[in-house]
Scaffold this active site. Sequence first.
Site, PDB file in Angstrom:
ATOM      1  N   SER A  89      72.887 109.596 115.287  1.00 42.95           N
ATOM      2  CA  SER A  89      74.137 108.878 115.508  1.00 42.95           C
ATOM      3  C   SER A  89      74.734 109.389 116.809  1.00 42.95           C
ATOM      4  O   SER A  89      74.351 110.451 117.311  1.00 42.95           O
ATOM      5  CB  SER A  89      75.097 109.154 114.340  1.00 42.95           C
ATOM      6  OG  SER A  89      76.416 108.762 114.643  1.00 42.95           O
TER       7      SER A  89
ATOM      8  N   TYR B 269      79.610 114.555 108.185  1.00 39.40           N
ATOM      9  CA  TYR B 269      78.682 113.644 108.878  1.00 39.40           C
ATOM     10  C   TYR B 269      78.372 114.165 110.273  1.00 39.40           C
ATOM     11  O   TYR B 269      77.201 114.212 110.683  1.00 39.40           O
ATOM     12  CB  TYR B 269      79.328 112.259 108.943  1.00 39.40           C
ATOM     13  CG  TYR B 269      78.465 111.173 109.527  1.00 39.40           C
ATOM     14  CD1 TYR B 269      77.506 110.529 108.745  1.00 39.40           C
ATOM     15  CD2 TYR B 269      78.618 110.762 110.847  1.00 39.40           C
ATOM     16  CE1 TYR B 269      76.724 109.510 109.273  1.00 39.40           C
ATOM     17  CE2 TYR B 269      77.845 109.755 111.383  1.00 39.40           C
ATOM     18  CZ  TYR B 269      76.892 109.128 110.592  1.00 39.40           C
ATOM     19  OH  TYR B 269      76.120 108.118 111.132  1.00 39.40           O
TER      20      TYR B 269
ATOM     21  N   LYS C 209      74.680 115.373 111.562  1.00 42.23           N
ATOM     22  CA  LYS C 209      74.023 114.680 112.673  1.00 42.23           C
ATOM     23  C   LYS C 209      73.792 115.623 113.847  1.00 42.23           C
ATOM     24  O   LYS C 209      72.787 115.501 114.555  1.00 42.23           O
ATOM     25  CB  LYS C 209      74.857 113.467 113.095  1.00 42.23           C
ATOM     26  CG  LYS C 209      74.947 112.374 112.035  1.00 42.23           C
ATOM     27  CD  LYS C 209      73.583 111.809 111.670  1.00 42.23           C
ATOM     28  CE  LYS C 209      73.696 110.628 110.711  1.00 42.23           C
ATOM     29  NZ  LYS C 209      72.381 110.025 110.378  1.00 42.23           N
TER      30      LYS C 209
END
Length: 255
Positions: free
Chosen positions: A142, A155, A159
Amino acid sequence: MRIEPGRVAVVTGGASGIGYALAAAAAGRGLHVVLSDVRADALDAAAGRLRDSGAAVTTVLADVSQPADIDRLAGTAFALGPVQLVCSNAGIVVTGRAWELTAADWARVMDVNFMATVHLARAFLPRLIEAGLPASLLVTGSMASVTARPGISPYVAAKHALLGLCESLNHELADAGAAVAVTLLLPGKVATGMSREDYPDAITPDEAARIAFDAVAHRRPLAFTHADRIPEVERRFAAIVAGGRQGLAADSGRA
């Protein structure tokens, strides 16, 4: 790397979004797709759509956070033939301040968004290396792999961890003389269930898959989907370096 029709592609989180687009792209290139997801109904529906287009599809219901499920996925894939592409794509997000989220929230996001790729690497890479055939591990990261914003700390952390893992894996594979490479896809806004579809710069999952396959073909370690986001990354890392230099200068002045 030339895609070889008849070989096998594995896609986790493949029932929708970028995962489904990767599966469709693999099928369109003549690969037998092993499609995996944790949602049984969505998995069956996605496999049906692919089969209707003429694709060869085998489904594996799996929770990618569970090593035993990943081992079962690998066993299914290698039983079908030589594996060429493994797509680690499953992902989830929870929102909230880092200190207000529960330990369970943190664990689940890290398990699905990071440890799943570790499990896939452990299950697939030894056998891919032993086979000696060109192959790729394609990991869906991402822009959160290279930037940070508030409200989604687990998150972002997961990532970022993928960035380090993929870089390290490429060094280790090169040192081993393996014919396997790792590509980290860095999507910006993509019109999927995890992202709003009304952003003016959102691209389709199919376009993200096209970019990913081009990067795999050229064995590029990183693949951005939005060129206009790269200056943001440059500024972020320049600020990191500048901050580090300021700290060193301050320490030197006190010496």
